[in-house]
Design a protein around this motif. Sequence first.
Motif, PDB file in Angstrom:
ATOM      1  N   GLN A 136       0.815  -1.218   0.000  1.00 11.01           N
ATOM      2  CA  GLN A 136       0.000   0.000   0.000  1.00 11.01           C
ATOM      3  C   GLN A 136       0.848   1.268   0.000  1.00 11.01           C
ATOM      4  OE1 GLN A 136      -2.143  -1.082   3.614  1.00 11.01           O
ATOM      5  NE2 GLN A 136      -4.044  -1.247   2.437  1.00 11.01           N
ATOM      6  N   ARG A 139       0.624   4.631  -2.191  1.00 13.31           N
ATOM      7  CA  ARG A 139      -0.754   4.741  -2.692  1.00 13.31           C
ATOM      8  C   ARG A 139      -1.582   5.398  -1.594  1.00 13.31           C
ATOM      9  NH1 ARG A 139       0.191  -0.977  -4.867  1.00 13.31           N
ATOM     10  NH2 ARG A 139       0.539  -0.571  -7.086  1.00 13.31           N
ATOM     11  N   LYS A 141      -4.536   6.786  -1.141  1.00 14.17           N
ATOM     12  CA  LYS A 141      -5.894   6.360  -0.768  1.00 14.17           C
ATOM     13  C   LYS A 141      -5.868   5.020  -0.043  1.00 14.17           C
ATOM     14  CE  LYS A 141      -8.520   8.969  -4.126  1.00 14.17           C
ATOM     15  NZ  LYS A 141      -9.496   8.962  -5.195  1.00 14.17           N
ATOM     16  N   GLN A 142      -5.039   4.099  -0.495  1.00 15.22           N
ATOM     17  CA  GLN A 142      -4.942   2.799   0.171  1.00 15.22           C
ATOM     18  C   GLN A 142      -4.329   2.945   1.563  1.00 15.22           C
ATOM     19  OE1 GLN A 142      -3.163  -0.336  -2.123  1.00 15.22           O
ATOM     20  NE2 GLN A 142      -4.440   0.081  -3.920  1.00 15.22           N
TER      21      GLN A 142
END
Length: 162
Positions: A136, A139, A141-142
């Motif tokens: 993740q 990233r 948003k993740q």
Amino acid sequence: MNTIAIALSDERLLKLQKVANDLNVSIEELVLIGIENLLAQEEVYSQNTTQNILKINAGISPEIVDKFYALASDWEKEVAGLSSTAQMSQHPAYQEIINMGVKIVPLLLSELQKSPLYWLSALSAITGENPIKPEQRGRVKQMALAWIEWGRNQGYAIEENV
């Protein structure tokens, strides 16, 4: 001092009494906390319902909520031209937010849905946790979702963005 009369169904009154009892406050205090939070966060929570605002901030004093949003607002204005999140997180207002401690974790988790990148390091600094999986990383948003999931697993009430 003004007085406001509110008509509630029996069902709503029972729910309100239960929440007030759970928080060890009177119904009047609970309603005032909710009103103060609404007024303090009018822009931030303009899309949320009163019920959800009370759920998120129940147990957080209005003074803490006000201080958090005042610091966050000052911080956002003062770091607007910076591109480095490392520099942004060293700003005195951001550091003061971190120093507010675990009591503001519900606010940070809620804000994370609106500004995913900005509150990741504050959450890590306050909690000492890092729920972000290696896949993740990078990233945003993740990474934010990992924190939100962590928060829910810890029992925090986190408002869904509408």
